[in-house]
Scaffold this active site. Structure first.
Site, mmCIF file in Angstrom:
data_model
loop_
_atom_site.group_PDB
_atom_site.id
_atom_site.type_symbol
_atom_site.label_atom_id
_atom_site.label_comp_id
_atom_site.label_asym_id
_atom_site.label_seq_id
_atom_site.Cartn_x
_atom_site.Cartn_y
_atom_site.Cartn_z
ATOM 1 C CG HIS A 116 -1.690 1.281 1.390
ATOM 2 N ND1 HIS A 116 -2.482 1.897 0.443
ATOM 3 C CD2 HIS A 116 -1.654 2.110 2.453
ATOM 4 C CE1 HIS A 116 -2.910 3.050 0.934
ATOM 5 N NE2 HIS A 116 -2.420 3.203 2.145
ATOM 6 C CG HIS A 140 0.648 7.119 4.026
ATOM 7 N ND1 HIS A 140 1.068 6.301 3.010
ATOM 8 C CD2 HIS A 140 -0.619 6.718 4.325
ATOM 9 C CE1 HIS A 140 0.087 5.447 2.707
ATOM 10 N NE2 HIS A 140 -0.938 5.684 3.490
ATOM 11 C CD GLU A 144 -3.999 6.119 11.136
ATOM 12 O OE1 GLU A 144 -3.643 7.079 10.429
ATOM 13 O OE2 GLU A 144 -5.062 5.506 10.965
ATOM 14 C CG ASP A 145 -1.849 1.566 10.536
ATOM 15 O OD1 ASP A 145 -2.672 1.979 11.361
ATOM 16 O OD2 ASP A 145 -2.051 1.569 9.314
ATOM 17 C CG ASP A 206 -3.871 6.973 2.160
ATOM 18 O OD1 ASP A 206 -3.641 5.753 2.047
ATOM 19 O OD2 ASP A 206 -4.485 7.475 3.125
ATOM 20 C CG ASP A 327 -18.491 18.761 -22.578
ATOM 21 O OD1 ASP A 327 -19.435 17.961 -22.524
ATOM 22 O OD2 ASP A 327 -18.100 19.434 -21.604
#
Ligand code: MN
Length: 457
Positions: A116, A140, A144-145, A206, A327
């Protein structure tokens, strides 16, 4: 003898490197200097030993990991060759950190989690982002993880990367059920975007990768994430002029929320495109004749179709069928302005081409739009006109210079290269709306209203 020297030098290198890290006097320069000489295999144990939270992983290092890591890097590298050697080394270091930090984690697809953040970095590299943004993308999800801390990130990659990672990290973790926590996270993300708009790029990349791999989630969650994408993230991409990402986010959400309608639009659209195809070839030849007289060899012709979601939305808005849209299909004339235009403004050539086109074909009154002198709010510049092809089918022609085109395609990312502080602040000034102390309006609705741009199309 050679072999001996090789081993000796490597031991020395690890020792020296370890010394720098251990004594906390590691500066960005010393990382660059050492990494330029030998990276990454021999340094991995040292790196892990010295990043406190990854200490216990040293015993896990396997031959296969290193092969896998090298594979990742080799695939990323051709995309980021515009970075300097020392920046490339830092990107490589961040990949090592993320790889081990997420070591035993799996995605719902049962692939390794590192897939990821790695793909987020690939998306960012396609936008030609700077090294801090790419490293921020790779790291990133670490704070957090995993156990990696913001201080560790700052020590290795500097303050900017720390801020980017912090900006995309959720402040409270229980965001799913609890509306309040959700709103707190959203607001904190938008507030940090104001300080560094590269956070927007990482957050969009992300979300894009999560949307591309949504099928592995349970259905209820898929729907929720798709709704949120349409409500927050695609307008955000639109706001900063990243059309390609916006279109993909919208199409993926639409497919997920309304698969039947989605298929209907796709089928209709394909049918219409087929009707046009013969006419377009004839038209292209004529257009090439005109262009080669004015800007010989200095132009590109591109062909684009309106994205599935925006075609559907526009038809809904105008209460008409997809086939009535004027268009749906457009031809783009992109002029390479890096040559003889000393005598005139590069944009004036676009107007000359427009007038030649109007001489050759009938055009639909009211469809000429001058976004060159009157750019859209997100900076988009181009000339638009709609002409009638041989069979009286309407066809949009867009005329722009290469510079305008780059900005139109990639928005902020395209002019991120110029790194202008002023531009940076101005582009996110709409976020000042969050300063309003209106207790009766939720911050979330402030955000969604700030994201709205008037639709002129
Ligand atoms: Mn993520």
């Amino acid at each position: 003898m050679k072999m001996f020297m090789f081993i000796f030098l490597n031991i020395l290198n690890i020792k020296v490197f370890g010394f720098f890290l251990k004594n906390n006097i590691i500066s960005r320069q010393s990382v660059n200097f050492l990494f330029l000489q030998s990276f990454p295999e021999k340094c991995i144990p040292t790196v892990l030993n010295n990043v406190h939270s990854l200490n216990n992983l040293v015993k896990n290092i396997k031959e296969n990991d290193i092969i896998e890591l090298n594979n990742y890097y080799d695939k990323l590298k051709p995309n980021i060759e515009y970075l300097s050697y020392s920046e490339l080394d830092k990107v490589r270091l961040s990949l090592v950190i993320a790889y081990y930090a997420h070591y035993n984690q799996k995605r719902l697809s049962s692939e390794k989690f590192i897939i990821h953040p790695y793909n987020v970095a690939i998306i960012l590299s396609e936008l030609k982002c700077d090294s801090d943004t790419i490293i921020g993308g790779i790291l990133h999800d670490t704070v957090e993880d995993t156990c990696v801390t913001l201080n560790e990130i700052e020590r290795l990659f500097g303050e900017n990367v720390r801020n980017i990672v912090y900006g995309v990290t959720k402040v409270t973790k229980c965001g799913n059920e609890n509306e309040n926590a959700y709103e707190t996270n959203l607001v904190s993300m938008f507030l940090s975007m104001r300080n560094d708009w590269r956070i927007i790029l990482v957050k969009l990349a992300d979300r894009l990768h999560n949307m591309r791999t949504l099928e592995f989630m349970e259905e209820k969650k898929q729907k929720k994430i798709s709704e949120e994408t349409l409500e927050i993230y695609s307008p955000l991409a639109h706001r900063v002029g990243m059309w390609n990402i916006r279109n993909e986010l919208e199409d993926l959400s639409f497919k997920n929320l309304n698969p039947m309608k989605y298929k209907e639009v796709v089928d209709n659209r394909t049918k219409i495109i087929r009707n046009y195809s013969e006419n377009i070839d004839i038209l292209k030849e004529k257009l090439k004749n005109i262009l080669s007289k004015i800007v010989p060899g200095k132009y590109d012709l591109e062909y684009r179709t309106k994205s599935i979601y925006s075609a559907w939305k526009k038809a809904e808005r105008n209460n008409c069928e997809i086939s009535d849209l004027k268009d749906l299909i457009a031809i783009r004339v992109i002029i390479n302005e890096d040559w003889v235009f000393n005598l005139a403004e590069p944009s004036s050539i676009c107007f000359i081409i427009l007038s030649k086109i109007h001489k050759e074909w009938k055009y639909v009154p009211g469809t000429v739009k001058d976004y060159i002198n009157f750019p859209k709010q997100n900076g988009y510049q181009s000339l638009h006109t709609t002409i009638l092809t041989e069979n009286n089918l309407p066809l949009e022609i867009q005329i722009r210079t290469k510079k305008m085109h780059n900005i139109a395609e990639n928005g902020t990312a395209a002019h991120w290269k110029y790194k202008s502080e002023k531009l940076n602040k101005k582009s996110v000034s709409w976020l000042n709306i969050l300063d309003e102390r209106d207790k009766f309006v939720s911050k979330k609705s402030l955000i969604t209203s700030a994201l709205k741009l008037p639709t002129i199309k």
